[in-house]
Design a protein around this motif. Structure first.
Motif, PDB file in Angstrom:
ATOM      1  N   ASP A  51      -3.227   8.473  -1.399  1.00 21.95           N
ATOM      2  CA  ASP A  51      -3.735   7.525  -0.400  1.00 21.95           C
ATOM      3  C   ASP A  51      -5.190   7.195  -0.692  1.00 21.95           C
ATOM      4  O   ASP A  51      -5.620   6.045  -0.605  1.00 21.95           O
ATOM      5  CB  ASP A  51      -3.598   8.181   0.982  1.00 21.95           C
ATOM      6  N   HIS A  74       0.857  -1.197   0.000  1.00 22.15           N
ATOM      7  CA  HIS A  74       0.000   0.000   0.000  1.00 22.15           C
ATOM      8  C   HIS A  74       0.894   1.249   0.000  1.00 22.15           C
ATOM      9  O   HIS A  74       0.694   2.170  -0.796  1.00 22.15           O
ATOM     10  CB  HIS A  74      -0.927  -0.011   1.216  1.00 22.15           C
ATOM     11  N   HIS A  96       3.304   8.013   5.816  1.00 21.69           N
ATOM     12  CA  HIS A  96       1.951   8.449   6.181  1.00 21.69           C
ATOM     13  C   HIS A  96       1.162   7.455   7.027  1.00 21.69           C
ATOM     14  O   HIS A  96       0.202   7.829   7.695  1.00 21.69           O
ATOM     15  CB  HIS A  96       1.143   8.851   4.930  1.00 21.69           C
ATOM     16  N   ASP A  97       1.552   6.178   7.023  1.00 23.29           N
ATOM     17  CA  ASP A  97       0.773   5.177   7.784  1.00 23.29           C
ATOM     18  C   ASP A  97       1.599   4.489   8.867  1.00 23.29           C
ATOM     19  O   ASP A  97       1.211   3.419   9.321  1.00 23.29           O
ATOM     20  CB  ASP A  97       0.250   4.080   6.833  1.00 23.29           C
TER      21      ASP A  97
HETATM   22 NI    NI Z   1      -2.638   4.907   3.668  1.00 16.87          NI
END
Ligand code: NI
Ligand code: ADP
Length: 220
Positions: free
Chosen positions: A127, A31, A61-62
């Motif tokens: 995203d 991802h 970002h995650d």
């Molecule tokens: Ni994400």
């Protein structure tokens, strides 16, 4: 890209892929890699985007999602900041990356979260594009399964979530997630390129939902 920038990107990739190893909820390394590639593609069409900030923000970002860390929606930014400082990046880049990831996450239909910087807008679009289309369908059911949600319960329609708290607590079935989030995303994208890519992906989800319903009712 300079050698120094290449090094920091490589080290960040390694740290992130190690942290996300074994995550089967749709938040895996792949991802992150898809979001990074999409973000770079979008950034090329947006004048003035800082490519290093975009790539680092996409990679980071995650790293700590509120859905998996007990509900803290700020922890990820803190971890990202620590990491970037440990890599001796200048204060300006650290701030720009942290600003870019601060508002990426979706917090429910009623909570608008538009990032304050161009780089943040780009990463948010990338995203969100990964949450729609065929991959979006696959990720929704992967996430639903990993959190024990039903695929579908006839008669249980989508819910309104006036606040982030309401959205966070919802335990509804996965088909509802399409109506509560995934079908809303195409109208919440920030960039031209993002909106263009979203068109086909959105259409595919509508087709999927139609067929799902038809097969459920034995009509196809
Ligand atoms: Ni994400
Ligand atoms: P964001 O990147 O906006 O924070 P999320 O982390 O909320 O996105 O979602 C990550 C993935 O998990 C997405 O593909 C999303 O559709 C899926 N997901 C999140 N919440 C649910 C849910 N309640 N049911 C099914 N899938 C979900």
């Amino acid at each position: 890209m300079s050698n120094g920038s290449k090094g920091i990107i490589k080290r960040t990739e390694a740290m992130v892929s190690e942290r996300l190893e074994g995550n089967s909820s749709g938040h895996d390394w792949w991802h992150i890699d898809r979001v990074r590639r999409a973000a770079i593609e979008i950034a090329r069409t947006e004048k003035g985007a800082d490519m290093i900030v975009v790539e680092l923000a996409a990679l980071l970002h995650d790293i700590s999602d509120w859905k998996f860390n007990g509900g803290d929606d700020k922890a990820g930014v803190g971890l990202a900041r620590e990491w970037l400082i440990s890599q001796r990046l200048g204060a300006g880049v650290v701030r720009a990356v942290c600003d870019a990831i601060a508002d990426v996450t979706f917090k429910g239909k009623a909570v608008r979260t538009k990032p304050s910087s161009l780089e943040g807008c780009i990463v948010q679009d990338a995203d969100r594009l990964d949450a729609i289309g065929a991959i979006g369908v696959a990720r929704a059911f992967a996430y639903g399964g990993s959190t024990g949600r039903d695929m579908y319960i006839p008669g249980e329609g989508p819910r309104e979530h006036p606040t982030f708290e309401d959205y966070r607590k919802d335990r509804g079935h996965t088909i509802n997630h399409f109506h509560e989030k995934l079908l809303l995303l195409k109208d919440r994208l920030n960039t031209e390129r993002g909106r263009k890519i979203a068109e086909g992906r959105h259409g595919f989800m509508l087709e999927f939902l139609d067929r799902f319903q038809m097969e459920w009712e034995g009509k196809a």
